[in-house]
Design an enzyme around this catalytic site. Structure first.
Site, PDB file in Angstrom:
ATOM      1  N   HIS A 161       1.062  -1.398   0.223  1.00 48.03           N
ATOM      2  CA  HIS A 161      -0.086   0.247  -0.010  1.00 48.03           C
ATOM      3  C   HIS A 161       1.203   1.193   0.175  1.00 48.03           C
ATOM      4  O   HIS A 161       1.674   1.083   0.374  1.00 48.03           O
ATOM      5  CB  HIS A 161      -0.662   0.000   1.320  1.00 48.03           C
ATOM      6  CG  HIS A 161      -2.636   0.900   1.354  1.00 48.03           C
ATOM      7  ND1 HIS A 161      -2.195   2.060   0.094  1.00 48.03           N
ATOM      8  CD2 HIS A 161      -3.708   0.288   1.623  1.00 48.03           C
ATOM      9  CE1 HIS A 161      -3.346   1.899   0.166  1.00 48.03           C
ATOM     10  NE2 HIS A 161      -4.633   1.078   0.619  1.00 48.03           N
ATOM     11  N   ALA A 162       0.066   2.503  -0.730  1.00 47.37           N
ATOM     12  CA  ALA A 162       0.945   3.673  -0.705  1.00 47.37           C
ATOM     13  C   ALA A 162       1.098   3.799   1.486  1.00 47.37           C
ATOM     14  O   ALA A 162       1.187   3.589   2.410  1.00 47.37           O
ATOM     15  CB  ALA A 162      -0.011   4.813  -0.827  1.00 47.37           C
ATOM     16  N   GLU A 234      -4.524   1.259 -13.542  1.00 46.31           N
ATOM     17  CA  GLU A 234      -5.640   2.064 -13.209  1.00 46.31           C
ATOM     18  C   GLU A 234      -4.444   3.352 -12.686  1.00 46.31           C
ATOM     19  O   GLU A 234      -4.246   3.423 -11.894  1.00 46.31           O
ATOM     20  CB  GLU A 234      -6.129   1.650 -12.196  1.00 46.31           C
ATOM     21  CG  GLU A 234      -6.826   0.208 -12.643  1.00 46.31           C
ATOM     22  CD  GLU A 234      -8.275   0.743 -13.501  1.00 46.31           C
ATOM     23  OE1 GLU A 234      -8.990   1.463 -13.688  1.00 46.31           O
ATOM     24  OE2 GLU A 234      -8.884  -0.715 -13.623  1.00 46.31           O
ATOM     25  N   LEU A 235      -4.163   4.108 -13.379  1.00 43.85           N
ATOM     26  CA  LEU A 235      -3.821   5.557 -13.508  1.00 43.85           C
ATOM     27  C   LEU A 235      -4.158   7.272 -13.715  1.00 43.85           C
ATOM     28  O   LEU A 235      -5.007   6.912 -13.158  1.00 43.85           O
ATOM     29  CB  LEU A 235      -2.416   5.822 -14.596  1.00 43.85           C
ATOM     30  CG  LEU A 235      -1.447   4.353 -14.743  1.00 43.85           C
ATOM     31  CD1 LEU A 235      -0.647   4.336 -16.074  1.00 43.85           C
ATOM     32  CD2 LEU A 235      -1.265   3.555 -13.444  1.00 43.85           C
ATOM     33  N   CYS A 268      -8.854   9.751  -9.129  1.00 43.87           N
ATOM     34  CA  CYS A 268      -8.591   9.944 -10.507  1.00 43.87           C
ATOM     35  C   CYS A 268      -9.610  10.219 -11.507  1.00 43.87           C
ATOM     36  O   CYS A 268      -9.522  10.515 -12.878  1.00 43.87           O
ATOM     37  CB  CYS A 268      -8.288   8.730 -10.943  1.00 43.87           C
ATOM     38  SG  CYS A 268      -9.180   7.249  -9.768  1.00 43.87           S
ATOM     39  N   GLU A 367      -2.256  16.131 -14.710  1.00 46.13           N
ATOM     40  CA  GLU A 367      -3.755  15.890 -13.640  1.00 46.13           C
ATOM     41  C   GLU A 367      -3.916  17.169 -12.400  1.00 46.13           C
ATOM     42  O   GLU A 367      -2.691  16.863 -11.759  1.00 46.13           O
ATOM     43  CB  GLU A 367      -3.380  14.555 -13.616  1.00 46.13           C
ATOM     44  CG  GLU A 367      -4.456  14.139 -12.492  1.00 46.13           C
ATOM     45  CD  GLU A 367      -4.285  12.542 -12.300  1.00 46.13           C
ATOM     46  OE1 GLU A 367      -2.817  12.621 -11.888  1.00 46.13           O
ATOM     47  OE2 GLU A 367      -5.562  11.666 -11.825  1.00 46.13           O
TER      48      GLU A 367
HETATM   49  P1  NAP Z   1       1.815   7.201  -6.299  1.00 48.00           P
HETATM   50  O1  NAP Z   1       3.161   7.872  -6.028  1.00 48.00           O
HETATM   51  O2  NAP Z   1       2.109   6.602  -8.203  1.00 48.00           O
HETATM   52  O3  NAP Z   1       1.908   6.405  -5.490  1.00 48.00           O
HETATM   53  C1  NAP Z   1       0.799   4.864  -5.776  1.00 48.00           C
HETATM   54  C2  NAP Z   1       1.404   3.187  -5.342  1.00 48.00           C
HETATM   55  O4  NAP Z   1       2.828   3.239  -6.091  1.00 48.00           O
HETATM   56  C3  NAP Z   1       1.948   3.619  -3.921  1.00 48.00           C
HETATM   57  O5  NAP Z   1       1.944   2.616  -2.947  1.00 48.00           O
HETATM   58  C4  NAP Z   1       3.578   4.218  -3.909  1.00 48.00           C
HETATM   59  O6  NAP Z   1       4.947   3.726  -2.697  1.00 48.00           O
HETATM   60  C5  NAP Z   1       3.637   3.313  -5.653  1.00 48.00           C
HETATM   61  N1  NAP Z   1       5.170   3.910  -6.252  1.00 48.00           N
HETATM   62  C6  NAP Z   1       5.264   5.091  -6.727  1.00 48.00           C
HETATM   63  N2  NAP Z   1       6.006   5.251  -7.817  1.00 48.00           N
HETATM   64  C7  NAP Z   1       7.087   3.598  -7.845  1.00 48.00           C
HETATM   65  C8  NAP Z   1       7.768   3.115  -8.554  1.00 48.00           C
HETATM   66  N3  NAP Z   1       7.959   4.058  -9.095  1.00 48.00           N
HETATM   67  N4  NAP Z   1       7.767   1.864  -8.931  1.00 48.00           N
HETATM   68  C9  NAP Z   1       6.753   0.768  -7.432  1.00 48.00           C
HETATM   69  N5  NAP Z   1       5.609   1.620  -7.175  1.00 48.00           N
HETATM   70  C10 NAP Z   1       5.499   2.774  -6.618  1.00 48.00           C
HETATM   71  O7  NAP Z   1       0.317   7.266  -6.600  1.00 48.00           O
HETATM   72  P2  NAP Z   1      -0.383   8.386  -5.187  1.00 48.00           P
HETATM   73  O8  NAP Z   1      -0.341   9.844  -5.318  1.00 48.00           O
HETATM   74  O9  NAP Z   1      -0.540   7.500  -4.223  1.00 48.00           O
HETATM   75  O10 NAP Z   1      -1.922   8.574  -5.956  1.00 48.00           O
HETATM   76  C11 NAP Z   1      -2.277   9.286  -6.928  1.00 48.00           C
HETATM   77  C12 NAP Z   1      -2.559   8.976  -7.873  1.00 48.00           C
HETATM   78  O11 NAP Z   1      -3.529   7.455  -8.849  1.00 48.00           O
HETATM   79  C13 NAP Z   1      -2.585  10.429  -9.466  1.00 48.00           C
HETATM   80  O12 NAP Z   1      -3.067   9.725 -10.250  1.00 48.00           O
HETATM   81  C14 NAP Z   1      -3.873   9.317  -9.602  1.00 48.00           C
HETATM   82  O13 NAP Z   1      -5.036   9.495 -10.536  1.00 48.00           O
HETATM   83  C15 NAP Z   1      -3.850   8.107  -9.331  1.00 48.00           C
HETATM   84  N6  NAP Z   1      -5.692   6.620  -8.890  1.00 48.00           N
HETATM   85  C16 NAP Z   1      -5.817   6.413 -10.107  1.00 48.00           C
HETATM   86  C17 NAP Z   1      -7.270   5.606  -9.798  1.00 48.00           C
HETATM   87  C18 NAP Z   1      -7.563   4.971 -10.947  1.00 48.00           C
HETATM   88  O14 NAP Z   1      -8.203   3.358 -10.609  1.00 48.00           O
HETATM   89  N7  NAP Z   1      -7.221   5.239 -12.270  1.00 48.00           N
HETATM   90  C19 NAP Z   1      -7.586   5.533  -9.259  1.00 48.00           C
HETATM   91  C20 NAP Z   1      -6.823   6.446  -7.426  1.00 48.00           C
HETATM   92  C21 NAP Z   1      -5.842   7.040  -8.042  1.00 48.00           C
HETATM   93  P3  NAP Z   1       5.177   5.172  -2.166  1.00 48.00           P
HETATM   94  O15 NAP Z   1       3.406   5.667  -1.340  1.00 48.00           O
HETATM   95  O16 NAP Z   1       6.138   4.333  -0.900  1.00 48.00           O
HETATM   96  O17 NAP Z   1       5.490   5.566  -2.817  1.00 48.00           O
END
Ligand code: NAP
Length: 465
Positions: A161-162, A234-235, A268, A367
């Site tokens: 998880h985050a 899902e980005l 998102c 975004e």
């Molecule tokens: P994020 O920074 O990408 O983090 C998401 C998850 O990925 C976290 O568990 C994070 O871990 C991990 N992570 C980050 N960088 C990584 C890497 N290089 N390699 C592997 N894992 C990595 O995103 P967020 O800030 O939590 O969430 C916001 C984004 O999610 C927005 O762009 C939003 O639109 C998108 N989102 C999309 C959907 C959908 O269904 N399409 C739904 C919700 C959110 P850490 O926390 O340890 O960094």
């Protein structure tokens, strides 16, 4: 990022956690692998009872779950309770529908007899341990919408998880354990993002799902591609919200506020770009701006709060940069555009409406993950579609019109995983969810979601079998 609960309404660190060491991660992958061998052989009725029990526990503990989510990432507590309720509903939906969604298929003999088969069965079998990399914005929902179908299909789950929602992550593991799932079926790995590559490259981890930002998705997809493992991504999204002259403008404007500001604007599928026909532009803008201005920004634990803080200090800084860049290049602020002056602690930002956006501004392409809306004037439906599609993303969209020809045009031409007419985009267990373009690929929810992590197996029986 440290693994910690930091209350975004105050900036106070409430709890910190050590990341799991490599040995413990290894033990947990082994457990997930061993659990799969036994769990895959259980019947759907047994798995449904486990998932229903998890749903019951979640309902009983809804208030406590909601409070934890609010303290970890700042969503208004009423919305957090609603999220927990939706998770329980989705668990029950999959518990009751999986047998039908995963039923064996029997191709018509006339279609397969020239293959030499006496009969053919197509069976949905589980894949194995699946890694779920999840974001903080809907800390329960993002996990459950993947885990409920994945577990019903017979897979086991490893959750990374985050880092800012560790208590919700641990609560989920505890909930599935108390529901009666065998050890190893659902495990939380408290690790940073740097540990993901090693886990995904482990041969026992067969697939991954990631919900999060585009850079995280690209990184996980590249590793999975190198390992030839299945992924669902899902980005991000920059969903358009089209308003045409035949629309009910009052309802379109009122719904626009919820569509933009739900979850403090950090969804998102939030509507982010409002594309309004010139004939109704000013009427829509006035109503929308006034309603955005009147929202209550405050402590998310207060029932009366509409908008809490952003979840991360960096998230607010990123949002401020986007707004400042737009304003510096000529955008007009109709309301908001700053931190609320009365809130000196926490990571709050005022609900904001901007107009006068052009393609030179970062906000046009990126975004906005917070309560910031951009309103654009369009001359006709074709221009609305062109602008709707002028984005790297393609998650969902919303279109307000009562004109049948416009509906047909939008249904055909908007590049997104969904078009919601005269309503806002919302996820639902029975409806496929996911995007195109940089919003990712694969689908969650519905029958499509449960089959993503299945091995679609052809069972071919020759004469005399
Ligand atoms: P994020 O920074 O990408 O983090 C998401 C998850 O990925 C976290 O568990 C994070 O871990 C991990 N992570 C980050 N960088 C990584 C890497 N290089 N390699 C592997 N894992 C990595 O995103 P967020 O800030 O939590 O969430 C916001 C984004 O999610 C927005 O762009 C939003 O639109 C998108 N989102 C999309 C959907 C959908 O269904 N399409 C739904 C919700 C959110 P850490 O926390 O340890 O960094």
């Amino acid at each position: 990022m440290p693994i910690a609960t930091v209350n975004p309404a105050t900036g106070e660190t409430l709890r910190t956690f050590d990341a799991l060491g490599a040995d413990e991660v290894e033990r947990r992958i082994t457990r997930a692998h061993n659990a799969f061998t036994a769990y895959r052989a259980t019947g759907l009725a047994h798995r449904a009872r486990l998932l229903e029990r998890a749903a019951d526990l979640l309902d009983e503990e809804r208030a406590a779950c909601a409070r934890t989510m609010t303290l970890e990432m700042g969503k208004p507590v009423a919305a957090a309770r609603a999220e927990a309720a939706k998770c329980a509903k989705t668990m029950r939906w999959y518990a009751s529908r999986a047998a039908e969604l995963l039923a064996d298929e029997h191709p018509a003999p006339a279609d397969t007899e020239d293959s030499g088969a006496a009969r053919v069965v197509v069976r949905y079998r589980p894949l194995g341990p699946v890694l779920a990399v999840m974001p903080w914005n809907f800390p329960l929902w993002q996990v459950v919408r993947f885990a409920a179908p994945a577990l019903m299909a017979g897979n086991t789950v490893l959750l990374k998880h985050a880092s800012n929602v560790p208590q919700t992550a641990l609560r989920l593991e505890d909930l599935f354990r108390r529901a009666g799932y065998p050890e190893g079926c659902f495990q939380t790995l408290l690790v940073g993002s740097g540990a993901v590559e090693g886990i995904l490259r482990d041969r026992r981890v067969v697939a991954a799902t990631l919900t999060g930002s585009e850079p995280a998705g690209r990184s996980v997809a590249a590793i999975a591609g190198d390992e030839v493992k299945r992924t669902v991504l899902e980005l991000g999204g920059s969903d358009p919200y089209l308003v045409m002259p035949s629309a009910d403008i009052d309802r379109a404007a009122a719904t626009a506020v919820t569509a933009r500001t739900q979850n403090n604007g950090q969804s998102c599928i939030a509507a982010k770009r409002f594309l309004v026909h010139t004939d109704v532009h000013d009427a829509f803008c006035d109503r929308f701006t006034e309603a955005m201005r009147s929202l209550t920004v405050g402590d998310p634990l207060e029932e009366s709060t509409d908008i809490g803080p952003l979840a991360l200090e960096q998230g607010r800084a990123d949002l401020e940069e986007l707004v400042d860049d737009a304003v510096g290049r000529g955008a007009r602020v109709l309301t908001g555009g700053r931190r609320p002056p009365e809130r000196t602690e926490g990571w709050f930002y005022e609900p904001t409406v901007l107009t006068g956006i052009d393609a030179t501004m970062r906000i046009h392409r990126e975004e906005t993950f917070g309560p910031v809306a951009t309103v654009h004037r369009v001359a006709n439906a074709a221009e609305a579609v062109a602008l709707a599609n002028d984005t790297p993303f393609g998650l969902s969209s919303s279109a307000w019109t009562r004109d049948e020809d416009e509906m047909a045009l939008f249904a055909r031409d908007i590049e997104a995983g969904g078009v919601f007419f005269n309503g806002m985009t919302a996820s639902h267990p029975a409806l496929p969810f996911g995007g195109v373009k940089r919003s990712g690929y694969g689908r969650e929810l519905s029958g499509h979601g449960i089959r993503e992590f299945c091995n679609v197996t052809t069972l071919w029986y020759g004469p005399g079998s």
